[in-house]
Design a protein around this motif. Sequence first.
Motif, PDB file in Angstrom:
ATOM      1  N   THR A   1       0.824  -1.208   0.000  1.00  0.00           N
ATOM      2  CA  THR A   1       0.000   0.000   0.000  1.00  0.00           C
ATOM      3  C   THR A   1       0.859   1.259   0.000  1.00  0.00           C
ATOM      4  O   THR A   1       0.577   2.214  -0.731  1.00  0.00           O
ATOM      5  CB  THR A   1      -0.953  -0.002   1.217  1.00  0.00           C
ATOM      6  OG1 THR A   1      -1.820  -1.130   1.088  1.00  0.00           O
ATOM      7  CG2 THR A   1      -1.770   1.270   1.305  1.00  0.00           C
TER       8      THR A   1
ATOM      9  N   PRO B   1      -0.136   1.900  -4.259  1.00  0.00           N
ATOM     10  CA  PRO B   1      -1.174   2.932  -4.238  1.00  0.00           C
ATOM     11  C   PRO B   1      -0.671   4.263  -3.645  1.00  0.00           C
ATOM     12  O   PRO B   1      -1.129   5.326  -4.055  1.00  0.00           O
ATOM     13  CB  PRO B   1      -2.282   2.336  -3.371  1.00  0.00           C
ATOM     14  CG  PRO B   1      -2.069   0.873  -3.472  1.00  0.00           C
ATOM     15  CD  PRO B   1      -0.585   0.698  -3.564  1.00  0.00           C
TER      16      PRO B   1
ATOM     17  N   THR C   1     -10.418   6.092  -0.261  1.00  0.00           N
ATOM     18  CA  THR C   1      -9.451   5.543   0.691  1.00  0.00           C
ATOM     19  C   THR C   1     -10.081   4.408   1.491  1.00  0.00           C
ATOM     20  O   THR C   1      -9.467   3.351   1.675  1.00  0.00           O
ATOM     21  CB  THR C   1      -8.937   6.653   1.632  1.00  0.00           C
ATOM     22  OG1 THR C   1      -8.320   7.675   0.838  1.00  0.00           O
ATOM     23  CG2 THR C   1      -7.948   6.113   2.641  1.00  0.00           C
TER      24      THR C   1
ATOM     25  N   TYR D   1     -10.435   1.322  -0.697  1.00  0.00           N
ATOM     26  CA  TYR D   1      -9.132   0.666  -0.874  1.00  0.00           C
ATOM     27  C   TYR D   1      -8.725  -0.084   0.399  1.00  0.00           C
ATOM     28  O   TYR D   1      -8.355  -1.253   0.345  1.00  0.00           O
ATOM     29  CB  TYR D   1      -8.023   1.658  -1.260  1.00  0.00           C
ATOM     30  CG  TYR D   1      -6.700   0.947  -1.240  1.00  0.00           C
ATOM     31  CD1 TYR D   1      -6.308   0.187  -2.328  1.00  0.00           C
ATOM     32  CD2 TYR D   1      -5.897   0.930  -0.104  1.00  0.00           C
ATOM     33  CE1 TYR D   1      -5.135  -0.558  -2.298  1.00  0.00           C
ATOM     34  CE2 TYR D   1      -4.732   0.192  -0.059  1.00  0.00           C
ATOM     35  CZ  TYR D   1      -4.351  -0.549  -1.159  1.00  0.00           C
ATOM     36  OH  TYR D   1      -3.208  -1.305  -1.110  1.00  0.00           O
TER      37      TYR D   1
ATOM     38  N   MET E   1     -10.850  -2.404  -5.283  1.00  0.00           N
ATOM     39  CA  MET E   1      -9.611  -1.736  -4.870  1.00  0.00           C
ATOM     40  C   MET E   1      -9.183  -0.695  -5.910  1.00  0.00           C
ATOM     41  O   MET E   1      -8.826   0.428  -5.558  1.00  0.00           O
ATOM     42  CB  MET E   1      -8.506  -2.765  -4.654  1.00  0.00           C
ATOM     43  CG  MET E   1      -7.268  -2.188  -4.032  1.00  0.00           C
ATOM     44  SD  MET E   1      -6.039  -3.447  -3.711  1.00  0.00           S
ATOM     45  CE  MET E   1      -5.555  -3.864  -5.361  1.00  0.00           C
ATOM     46  N   TYR E   2      -9.247  -1.053  -7.182  1.00  0.00           N
ATOM     47  CA  TYR E   2      -8.884  -0.101  -8.235  1.00  0.00           C
ATOM     48  C   TYR E   2      -9.856   1.070  -8.263  1.00  0.00           C
ATOM     49  O   TYR E   2      -9.465   2.211  -8.517  1.00  0.00           O
ATOM     50  CB  TYR E   2      -8.873  -0.785  -9.605  1.00  0.00           C
ATOM     51  CG  TYR E   2      -7.831  -1.860  -9.754  1.00  0.00           C
ATOM     52  CD1 TYR E   2      -6.504  -1.636  -9.431  1.00  0.00           C
ATOM     53  CD2 TYR E   2      -8.183  -3.120 -10.233  1.00  0.00           C
ATOM     54  CE1 TYR E   2      -5.547  -2.621  -9.579  1.00  0.00           C
ATOM     55  CE2 TYR E   2      -7.233  -4.113 -10.395  1.00  0.00           C
ATOM     56  CZ  TYR E   2      -5.917  -3.859 -10.065  1.00  0.00           C
ATOM     57  OH  TYR E   2      -4.979  -4.842 -10.216  1.00  0.00           O
TER      58      TYR E   2
ATOM     59  N   GLY F   1     -11.435   2.283  -5.686  1.00  0.00           N
ATOM     60  CA  GLY F   1     -11.073   3.138  -4.561  1.00  0.00           C
ATOM     61  C   GLY F   1      -9.898   4.042  -4.894  1.00  0.00           C
ATOM     62  O   GLY F   1      -9.929   5.256  -4.623  1.00  0.00           O
ATOM     63  N   VAL F   2      -8.856   3.490  -5.501  1.00  0.00           N
ATOM     64  CA  VAL F   2      -7.690   4.290  -5.882  1.00  0.00           C
ATOM     65  C   VAL F   2      -8.095   5.358  -6.893  1.00  0.00           C
ATOM     66  O   VAL F   2      -7.679   6.522  -6.786  1.00  0.00           O
ATOM     67  CB  VAL F   2      -6.560   3.386  -6.430  1.00  0.00           C
ATOM     68  CG1 VAL F   2      -5.453   4.205  -7.073  1.00  0.00           C
ATOM     69  CG2 VAL F   2      -5.987   2.511  -5.322  1.00  0.00           C
TER      70      VAL F   2
END
Length: 161
Positions: free
Chosen positions: A15, A19, A53, A56, A94-95, A97-98
């Motif tokens: 992380t 990210p 955030t 993620y 997750m992607y 969120g980023v």
Amino acid sequence: MRPALSAVAKTFLFTVFVPGTVAGYLPGRLRGDAPAASGPEAWAAVALIAIGTAIYLHTAFWGFAVIGGGTPAPIAPTRILVVKGLHRFVRNPMYIGVALVVAGQAWLFHSLRIAIYLVCVLGIVHLFVIFYEEPTLKRQFGEEYERYRASVPRWIPKLKS
């Protein structure tokens, strides 16, 4: 070190470096000294960053490290196919969120450079998912992944689980 603790530690390192670079360091460099928006617009942009955030962190730490016993990094993948949590609604939370973190920064700083960077990141991630991640998951999890893939969308979350 217990497996879950080891996975959490490795996820933390991932992380910080991946990210952290994509959604933190590089957008910060691109915005330069652009002033931040103010008032309700700033609060909305910061809320978008906070939501991204949270998505993620939930996905990487709870989904990948705790449930899956691995990390988001391709070199230390999960041992099971993670289909719980946000993965019930979309295959790549997750992607997303980023991307929300980067989008929030583009909005907060009214930065065309960060917005263009976001489009580039989204394109690269999409190609990575199609040409590496999905074939790898199909090899690793076989029919289980195929059933999951058929029932859960790649990018646009379904509202019912």
